[in-house]
Design a protein around this motif. Structure first.
Motif, PDB file in Angstrom:
ATOM      1  N   MET A   1       0.869  -1.218  -0.046  1.00  0.00           N
ATOM      2  CA  MET A   1      -0.074  -0.112  -0.106  1.00  0.00           C
ATOM      3  C   MET A   1       0.996   1.232  -0.082  1.00  0.00           C
ATOM      4  SD  MET A   1      -2.655   1.151   3.025  1.00  0.00           S
ATOM      5  CE  MET A   1      -4.142   0.804   2.267  1.00  0.00           C
ATOM      6  N   ASP A   2       0.577   2.133  -0.926  1.00  0.00           N
ATOM      7  CA  ASP A   2       1.448   3.362  -1.143  1.00  0.00           C
ATOM      8  C   ASP A   2       0.883   4.467  -0.135  1.00  0.00           C
ATOM      9  OD1 ASP A   2       2.885   5.585  -1.934  1.00  0.00           O
ATOM     10  OD2 ASP A   2       1.876   5.921  -3.795  1.00  0.00           O
ATOM     11  N   ILE A   3       1.801   4.660   1.026  1.00  0.00           N
ATOM     12  CA  ILE A   3       1.352   5.584   2.128  1.00  0.00           C
ATOM     13  C   ILE A   3       2.178   6.989   1.801  1.00  0.00           C
ATOM     14  CG2 ILE A   3       0.830   3.874   3.802  1.00  0.00           C
ATOM     15  CD1 ILE A   3       3.702   4.594   4.965  1.00  0.00           C
ATOM     16  N   SER A   4       2.706   7.190   0.699  1.00  0.00           N
ATOM     17  CA  SER A   4       3.463   8.500   0.490  1.00  0.00           C
ATOM     18  C   SER A   4       2.418   9.754   0.497  1.00  0.00           C
ATOM     19  CB  SER A   4       4.044   8.326  -0.714  1.00  0.00           C
ATOM     20  OG  SER A   4       3.360   8.206  -1.970  1.00  0.00           O
ATOM     21  N   ASN A   5       1.166   9.625   0.033  1.00  0.00           N
ATOM     22  CA  ASN A   5       0.472  10.728  -0.280  1.00  0.00           C
ATOM     23  C   ASN A   5      -0.593  10.652   1.021  1.00  0.00           C
ATOM     24  OD1 ASN A   5      -1.131   8.088  -0.523  1.00  0.00           O
ATOM     25  ND2 ASN A   5      -2.071   9.053  -2.538  1.00  0.00           N
ATOM     26  N   LEU A   6      -0.378   9.914   2.165  1.00  0.00           N
ATOM     27  CA  LEU A   6      -0.986   9.902   3.438  1.00  0.00           C
ATOM     28  C   LEU A   6      -0.295  10.929   4.398  1.00  0.00           C
ATOM     29  CD1 LEU A   6      -2.101   6.316   4.206  1.00  0.00           C
ATOM     30  CD2 LEU A   6      -3.424   7.889   3.019  1.00  0.00           C
ATOM     31  N   LYS A   7      -1.001  11.519   5.300  1.00  0.00           N
ATOM     32  CA  LYS A   7      -0.153  12.321   6.307  1.00  0.00           C
ATOM     33  C   LYS A   7       0.563  11.334   7.289  1.00  0.00           C
ATOM     34  CE  LYS A   7      -1.175  14.810  10.551  1.00  0.00           C
ATOM     35  NZ  LYS A   7      -2.292  15.548  11.535  1.00  0.00           N
ATOM     36  N   GLN A   8       1.666  11.521   7.551  1.00  0.00           N
ATOM     37  CA  GLN A   8       2.632  10.556   8.386  1.00  0.00           C
ATOM     38  C   GLN A   8       2.777  11.102   9.673  1.00  0.00           C
ATOM     39  OE1 GLN A   8       5.473  10.480   5.304  1.00  0.00           O
ATOM     40  NE2 GLN A   8       3.958   9.711   4.009  1.00  0.00           N
ATOM     41  N   VAL A   9       2.637  10.441  10.729  1.00  0.00           N
ATOM     42  CA  VAL A   9       2.939  10.842  11.977  1.00  0.00           C
ATOM     43  C   VAL A   9       3.832   9.759  12.768  1.00  0.00           C
ATOM     44  CG1 VAL A   9       1.941  11.218  14.361  1.00  0.00           C
ATOM     45  CG2 VAL A   9       0.675  11.733  12.618  1.00  0.00           C
ATOM     46  N   VAL A  10       5.137  10.233  13.050  1.00  0.00           N
ATOM     47  CA  VAL A  10       6.191   9.310  13.701  1.00  0.00           C
ATOM     48  C   VAL A  10       6.046   9.296  15.063  1.00  0.00           C
ATOM     49  CG1 VAL A  10       8.671   9.128  13.748  1.00  0.00           C
ATOM     50  CG2 VAL A  10       7.589   9.962  11.670  1.00  0.00           C
ATOM     51  N   MET A  11       6.044   8.228  15.507  1.00  0.00           N
ATOM     52  CA  MET A  11       6.095   8.001  16.962  1.00  0.00           C
ATOM     53  C   MET A  11       7.195   7.480  17.657  1.00  0.00           C
ATOM     54  SD  MET A  11       1.745   6.906  17.095  1.00  0.00           S
ATOM     55  CE  MET A  11       1.671   6.947  18.897  1.00  0.00           C
ATOM     56  N   SER A  12       7.956   7.919  18.304  1.00  0.00           N
ATOM     57  CA  SER A  12       9.196   7.263  18.716  1.00  0.00           C
ATOM     58  C   SER A  12       8.904   6.161  19.525  1.00  0.00           C
ATOM     59  CB  SER A  12      10.212   8.320  19.293  1.00  0.00           C
ATOM     60  OG  SER A  12       9.656   8.985  20.196  1.00  0.00           O
ATOM     61  N   GLY A  13      10.044   5.296  19.705  1.00  0.00           N
ATOM     62  CA  GLY A  13       9.925   4.109  20.762  1.00  0.00           C
ATOM     63  C   GLY A  13      11.324   3.610  20.892  1.00  0.00           C
ATOM     64  N   PRO A  14      11.529   2.290  21.147  1.00  0.00           N
ATOM     65  CA  PRO A  14      12.944   1.900  21.696  1.00  0.00           C
ATOM     66  C   PRO A  14      13.732   1.802  20.138  1.00  0.00           C
ATOM     67  CG  PRO A  14      11.046  -0.127  21.246  1.00  0.00           C
ATOM     68  CD  PRO A  14      10.523   1.252  21.154  1.00  0.00           C
ATOM     69  N   GLU A  15      15.035   2.213  20.131  1.00  0.00           N
ATOM     70  CA  GLU A  15      15.989   2.408  19.250  1.00  0.00           C
ATOM     71  C   GLU A  15      16.274   1.126  18.479  1.00  0.00           C
ATOM     72  OE1 GLU A  15      19.338   4.314  20.594  1.00  0.00           O
ATOM     73  OE2 GLU A  15      18.499   5.977  21.564  1.00  0.00           O
ATOM     74  N   ASP A  16      15.922  -0.098  19.405  1.00  0.00           N
ATOM     75  CA  ASP A  16      16.497  -1.276  18.722  1.00  0.00           C
ATOM     76  C   ASP A  16      15.106  -2.069  18.284  1.00  0.00           C
ATOM     77  OD1 ASP A  16      15.182  -1.827  21.211  1.00  0.00           O
ATOM     78  OD2 ASP A  16      16.237  -3.541  21.638  1.00  0.00           O
ATOM     79  N   GLY A  17      13.989  -1.222  17.947  1.00  0.00           N
ATOM     80  CA  GLY A  17      12.684  -1.815  17.672  1.00  0.00           C
ATOM     81  C   GLY A  17      12.648  -1.720  15.891  1.00  0.00           C
ATOM     82  N   GLN A  18      11.547  -2.000  15.569  1.00  0.00           N
ATOM     83  CA  GLN A  18      11.190  -1.561  14.036  1.00  0.00           C
ATOM     84  C   GLN A  18       9.972  -0.862  14.053  1.00  0.00           C
ATOM     85  OE1 GLN A  18       9.510  -5.435  12.653  1.00  0.00           O
ATOM     86  NE2 GLN A  18       7.968  -5.683  14.471  1.00  0.00           N
TER      87      GLN A  18
END
Length: 104
Positions: free
Chosen positions: A1-18
């Motif tokens: 699914m192409d999400i490049s045209n959706l609003k993107q919200v980055v939520m931080s978490g553990p550095e070793d996560g995915q």
């Protein structure tokens, strides 16, 4: 699914996560986490979306093909049965393409 045209919200978490993409309406929440269950729990805690209101997919959320591709789930909270079935079919077809590409 192409999400490049959706609003993107980055939520931080553990550095070793995915990073996992949680799609809600026209927004892709990119959550740094240890797994899908953690991402679902976080969306429940922060946005009130229950566990049973997600449709998991083996399709990928794609920002840049081959570089930024994420596991994803789509919120079905406000969808009726027909919309949910249509989404399931779209995700199934996209997942089949992805799996066939990976096998080849």
């Amino acid at each position: 699914m192409d999400i490049s045209n959706l609003k993107q919200v980055v939520m931080s978490g553990p550095e070793d996560g995915q990073t996992i993409a949680m799609i809600v309406d026209n927004t892709a929440y990119l959550i740094q986490t240890h797994g899908m269950s953690d991402a679902i729990f976080r969306m429940k805690r922060e946005h009130g979306i229950q566990t049973h209101e997600w449709m998991l997919s083996c399709d990928r959320a794609v920002l840049i093909p081959g570089i930024w591709e994420y596991q994803m789930a789509v919120c079905i909270k406000d969808m009726d049965n027909v919309q949910t079935e249509q989404l399931a079919e779209q995700l199934r077809q996209a997942g089949d393409k992805y799996l066939n590409k990976e096998v080849a």
